[in-house]
Design an enzyme around this catalytic site. Structure first.
Site, PDB file in Angstrom:
ATOM      1  N   GLN A 215       0.871  -1.179   0.000  1.00 29.29           N
ATOM      2  CA  GLN A 215       0.000   0.000   0.000  1.00 29.29           C
ATOM      3  C   GLN A 215       0.908   1.229   0.000  1.00 29.29           C
ATOM      4  O   GLN A 215       1.420   1.633   1.041  1.00 29.29           O
ATOM      5  CB  GLN A 215      -0.904  -0.007   1.226  1.00 29.29           C
ATOM      6  N   ALA A 256     -11.974   3.110   3.255  1.00 29.60           N
ATOM      7  CA  ALA A 256     -10.930   2.192   2.806  1.00 29.60           C
ATOM      8  C   ALA A 256     -10.014   2.844   1.774  1.00 29.60           C
ATOM      9  O   ALA A 256     -10.209   3.994   1.357  1.00 29.60           O
ATOM     10  CB  ALA A 256     -11.560   0.927   2.231  1.00 29.60           C
ATOM     11  N   HIS A 257      -9.019   2.080   1.345  1.00 33.52           N
ATOM     12  CA  HIS A 257      -8.003   2.621   0.440  1.00 33.52           C
ATOM     13  C   HIS A 257      -8.585   3.023  -0.915  1.00 33.52           C
ATOM     14  O   HIS A 257      -9.504   2.422  -1.437  1.00 33.52           O
ATOM     15  CB  HIS A 257      -6.834   1.638   0.252  1.00 33.52           C
ATOM     16  N   ASN A 258      -8.024   4.103  -1.447  1.00 33.88           N
ATOM     17  CA  ASN A 258      -8.352   4.634  -2.781  1.00 33.88           C
ATOM     18  C   ASN A 258      -9.753   5.251  -2.879  1.00 33.88           C
ATOM     19  O   ASN A 258     -10.203   5.589  -3.974  1.00 33.88           O
ATOM     20  CB  ASN A 258      -8.224   3.563  -3.872  1.00 33.88           C
TER      21      ASN A 258
END
Length: 357
Positions: A215, A256-258
């Site tokens: 990540q 969450a990511h992105n």
């Protein structure tokens, strides 16, 4: 209720000055010199206090109010009792909020655990960190190598700012917050216990089990964002996680990511937003809703509480339910399901036979 312990009353402001500050019309100028010192709910506001009523639902409390003044719509002005000053505003709640900020300014400012300015002797600040003049770092806080913090910002007790993180000017980082791999704008408020910039949840299945996916993205938070207590915002995997200007995020939200959230959106408590979802500008998401990954919610859309959003949502619509769908259809389906379960009279078969309690 004892509010004086934490929020002392204002020294006094005239209704003439308060109405001008809030953009309201004081119906009876004879009340212009009346002093107000605080705010209270309509049901128990008394002398020196201002309240608001924005709909006819509040009529019972309005008609017996003993407040010094009440913000009301023009339709409710005639229902304000004699002796209570009517302040007509297009949006009474907004006017009340402005009044509260003026009369009880401490209530809209993040809590400072100490009154000291500057850098506490018990804080740990890496020599390579760059702090502008006027930064406050409270006891037990840790500032990592190469971090940059702008003037007027407060890093509260026991907060941890990771290496290379940048925090703009006039920000407030609450106690116990951790921030890493993040670029944060000006006038951002982050409430206690929030976690920002930790790695996202990503694994690739392999013959020996799950392999962690690197990540390497960041979290980018624009100006005037507010993030609630114990909310978590993961950094991006390969792209960035982004929070747009003016967006307000409640407590206990998972981003969450992105994920990309636009400007001036509202995310209510216990919402979970899965990876790579895109939320537009001015979106409102009700509490405990679940947003699927890799979908898009258009500008101005409203999602009802407890909804499950599985696919793209057009701009400007109101959706609800699981799976989320247009509100009219959701309410129709809910009414039909209720009728199937309980009958048109709202009673179960057992009730109809006389066996209900």
């Amino acid at each position: 209720m004892d509010t004086i312990r934490f929020f002392p009353p204002h020294e006094g402001m005239s209704l003439s000055d308060l109405s001008g500050l809030c953009g309201a019309e004081l119906v009876n100028p004879d009340f212009g010199d009346r002093q107000v010192t605080g705010i209270a709910p309509l049901s128990r506001a008394g002398a020196g206090e201002v309240a608001f009523a924005s709909s006819r639902v509040a009529l019972p409390d309005l008609k017996k109010s003993r407040a010094a003044a009440v913000f009301v719509t023009s339709r409710l002005a005639a229902d304000v009792p004699d002796g209570v000053a009517a302040l007509i505003a297009a949006a009474p709640q907004l006017a009340f909020a402005l009044a509260g900020a003026a009369l009880v300014p401490a209530s809209v400012q993040p809590l400072r655990l100490t009154g000291a300015a500057g850098i506490s002797e018990s804080a740990s600040v890496d020599p390579s960190a760059r702090l502008e003049d006027g930064v406050t770092v409270e006891a037990g806080a840790v500032i990592g190598a190469g971090a940059e913090i702008g003037a007027g910002s407060v890093i509260s007790a026991s907060a941890a700012i990771g290496p290379g993180t940048r925090i703009g000017r006039n920000c407030h980082v609450g106690h116990g917050v951790t921030i890493q791999h993040a670029l944060i704008g000006n006038n951002v408020i982050i409430h206690p216990g929030a976690r920002i910039g930790q790695d996202g949840f990503g694994y690739a299945p392999g013959p020996r089990g799950l392999v962690k996916i690197p990540q390497i993205g960041r979290v980018i938070i624009q100006d005037h964002v507010e993030i609630g207590a114990n909310t978590t915002i993961d950094r991006g995997a390969l792209d960035d996680t982004e929070i747009g200007e003016g967006t307000k995020i409640d407590n206990l939200v998972q981003i969450a990511h992105n994920v990309r959230i636009g400007r001036h959106s509202v995310i209510v408590s216990q919402v979970g937003i899965a990876g790579s979802a895109t939320i537009g500008n001015g979106v409102m998401i009700g509490g405990a809703s679940a947003i699927n990954g890799h979908i898009s919610i258009g500008d101005g859309a409203q999602i009802a509480a407890f909804s499950g959003v599985a696919g793209d949502v057009p701009a400007g619509v109101r959706w609800g339910g699981v799976p989320a769908r247009p509100m009219l259809g959701f309410l129709r389906d809910a009414a039909a399901a209720n009728e199937r379960a309980f009958g048109k009279a709202g009673k179960t078969d057992k009730d109809k036979r006389g066996g209900g309690q």
